[in-house]
Design an enzyme around this catalytic site. Sequence first.
Site, PDB file in Angstrom:
ATOM      1  N   ASN A  72      59.566  77.794  32.768  1.00  0.00           N
ATOM      2  CA  ASN A  72      59.870  78.780  33.810  1.00  0.00           C
ATOM      3  C   ASN A  72      60.723  78.103  34.882  1.00  0.00           C
ATOM      4  O   ASN A  72      60.218  77.339  35.692  1.00  0.00           O
ATOM      5  CB  ASN A  72      58.536  79.287  34.395  1.00  0.00           C
ATOM      6  CG  ASN A  72      58.728  80.213  35.572  1.00  0.00           C
ATOM      7  OD1 ASN A  72      59.842  80.653  35.866  1.00  0.00           O
ATOM      8  ND2 ASN A  72      57.631  80.515  36.254  1.00  0.00           N
TER       9      ASN A  72
ATOM     10  N   LYS B 181      62.131  79.405  37.379  1.00  0.00           N
ATOM     11  CA  LYS B 181      62.022  80.052  38.706  1.00  0.00           C
ATOM     12  C   LYS B 181      63.425  80.255  39.295  1.00  0.00           C
ATOM     13  O   LYS B 181      64.383  80.411  38.540  1.00  0.00           O
ATOM     14  CB  LYS B 181      61.092  79.256  39.624  1.00  0.00           C
ATOM     15  CG  LYS B 181      59.745  78.980  38.940  1.00  0.00           C
ATOM     16  CD  LYS B 181      58.666  78.466  39.853  1.00  0.00           C
ATOM     17  CE  LYS B 181      57.390  78.261  39.033  1.00  0.00           C
ATOM     18  NZ  LYS B 181      56.272  77.802  39.855  1.00  0.00           N
TER      19      LYS B 181
ATOM     20  N   HIS C 143      53.150  86.629  37.105  1.00  0.00           N
ATOM     21  CA  HIS C 143      53.102  85.263  37.650  1.00  0.00           C
ATOM     22  C   HIS C 143      52.517  85.318  39.057  1.00  0.00           C
ATOM     23  O   HIS C 143      52.767  86.270  39.799  1.00  0.00           O
ATOM     24  CB  HIS C 143      54.511  84.661  37.669  1.00  0.00           C
ATOM     25  CG  HIS C 143      54.486  83.202  38.002  1.00  0.00           C
ATOM     26  ND1 HIS C 143      54.348  82.746  39.294  1.00  0.00           N
ATOM     27  CD2 HIS C 143      54.537  82.103  37.209  1.00  0.00           C
ATOM     28  CE1 HIS C 143      54.326  81.415  39.269  1.00  0.00           C
ATOM     29  NE2 HIS C 143      54.431  81.001  38.027  1.00  0.00           N
TER      30      HIS C 143
ATOM     31  N   GLU D  44      53.308  83.947  41.724  1.00  0.00           N
ATOM     32  CA  GLU D  44      54.294  84.106  42.802  1.00  0.00           C
ATOM     33  C   GLU D  44      54.704  85.569  42.939  1.00  0.00           C
ATOM     34  O   GLU D  44      54.968  86.054  44.035  1.00  0.00           O
ATOM     35  CB  GLU D  44      55.497  83.184  42.544  1.00  0.00           C
ATOM     36  CG  GLU D  44      55.135  81.724  42.831  1.00  0.00           C
ATOM     37  CD  GLU D  44      55.870  80.690  42.009  1.00  0.00           C
ATOM     38  OE1 GLU D  44      56.933  81.002  41.452  1.00  0.00           O
ATOM     39  OE2 GLU D  44      55.361  79.559  41.921  1.00  0.00           O
TER      40      GLU D  44
ATOM     41  N   GLU E 159      46.966  80.112  34.730  1.00  0.00           N
ATOM     42  CA  GLU E 159      47.623  79.316  35.764  1.00  0.00           C
ATOM     43  C   GLU E 159      46.805  79.348  37.045  1.00  0.00           C
ATOM     44  O   GLU E 159      46.947  80.282  37.852  1.00  0.00           O
ATOM     45  CB  GLU E 159      49.030  79.870  36.039  1.00  0.00           C
ATOM     46  CG  GLU E 159      49.944  79.786  34.842  1.00  0.00           C
ATOM     47  CD  GLU E 159      51.404  79.646  35.266  1.00  0.00           C
ATOM     48  OE1 GLU E 159      52.071  78.749  34.745  1.00  0.00           O
ATOM     49  OE2 GLU E 159      51.858  80.412  36.137  1.00  0.00           O
TER      50      GLU E 159
ATOM     51  N   GLY F 124      52.839  73.982  41.241  1.00  0.00           N
ATOM     52  CA  GLY F 124      53.791  73.331  42.125  1.00  0.00           C
ATOM     53  C   GLY F 124      53.157  72.387  43.128  1.00  0.00           C
ATOM     54  O   GLY F 124      53.795  71.950  44.079  1.00  0.00           O
TER      55      GLY F 124
ATOM     56  N   SER G  99      51.480  72.439  37.229  1.00  0.00           N
ATOM     57  CA  SER G  99      51.762  71.003  37.312  1.00  0.00           C
ATOM     58  C   SER G  99      51.606  70.276  35.982  1.00  0.00           C
ATOM     59  O   SER G  99      51.113  69.145  35.944  1.00  0.00           O
ATOM     60  CB  SER G  99      50.901  70.341  38.389  1.00  0.00           C
ATOM     61  OG  SER G  99      51.208  70.890  39.661  1.00  0.00           O
TER      62      SER G  99
HETATM   63  P1  PGA Z   1      54.629  74.070  37.976  1.00  0.00           P
HETATM   64  O1  PGA Z   1      54.753  75.675  37.799  1.00  0.00           O
HETATM   65  O2  PGA Z   1      54.661  73.477  36.600  1.00  0.00           O
HETATM   66  O3  PGA Z   1      55.814  73.691  38.808  1.00  0.00           O
HETATM   67  O4  PGA Z   1      53.334  73.830  38.652  1.00  0.00           O
HETATM   68  C1  PGA Z   1      54.071  76.332  36.782  1.00  0.00           C
HETATM   69  C2  PGA Z   1      54.348  77.810  36.848  1.00  0.00           C
HETATM   70  O5  PGA Z   1      54.437  78.360  37.953  1.00  0.00           O
HETATM   71  O6  PGA Z   1      54.493  78.471  35.805  1.00  0.00           O
END
Ligand code: PGA
Length: 254
Positions: A10, A12, A100, A102, A172, A178, A217
């Site tokens: 992803n 983003k 997601h 976010e 997640e 992140g 992460s």
């Molecule tokens: P990250 O994001 O690996 O940067 O923690 C994972 C995600 O949001 O799918």
Amino acid sequence: MSRRPLIAGNWKMNGSQNEADTLLSALIHGVNQDKSILQKADLAVFPPYLYLSQAQELLKSSGIHWGAQDVSEYPSGAYTGEISANMLADFACRYVIIGHSERRTLFGDTNERIVQKIKAALSVKLTPILCVGESLQQRKADHTFDVIREQLNAVFNAHGIAVFNDMVVAYEPVWAIGTGMTATPEQAQAVHLFIRHEIAQHDAKVGHKLRILYGGSVKPDNAAGLFAQPDIDGALVGGASLDATAFLTIAKAL
Ligand code: PGA
């Protein structure tokens, strides 16, 4: 294990035409160099919408799939700024990430809207990757399983159990996205097993077949520990998917 793993990247809201070109080319080079990667797993990237055409062009004969980070719940019409499932299918997307955290926290994606987005995706045979997960506050209050049950039930109540045949679920934990704070393999496995049981209690076969990815992460140095767990069928990778070597190393950790 009968489930074929999936490693999803992803991106983003990152990158440029040039950077997308470099990253996609490096991924193609990597899977050509090491044929075992695509023998063991499906690989997919999720660039911003604007670079999907580029992904389609570059990846079409690479064996790597591509998809979108979100989709509109509406089929077409006066919805300024939105992208429909049909448009994604038009660019040969295979998957679409839905729900997601976010999108849930920053852009108002409720369980109700997520259910509609799943319907839109399935109507054109896109495979939804449904994201579920708890916040740190919810985990501390011991509400992890309740939150995830509610997120899964929203989909189950609207569409029945059979839709999970055509979907992927990504666990997640919001606190791990992140932040560099990965769930331990044991913490992740406990939730993955819970998700599988929730689905399997309605239909054992669907539960057994369901691919459940871990996200939050995931990095080259923690991937192998996560993938060693029996109910973790791959990863949804954010930050580390912007680096071709890191992303491919994660895939090789399977
Ligand atoms: P990250 O994001 O690996 O940067 O923690 C994972 C995600 O949001 O799918």
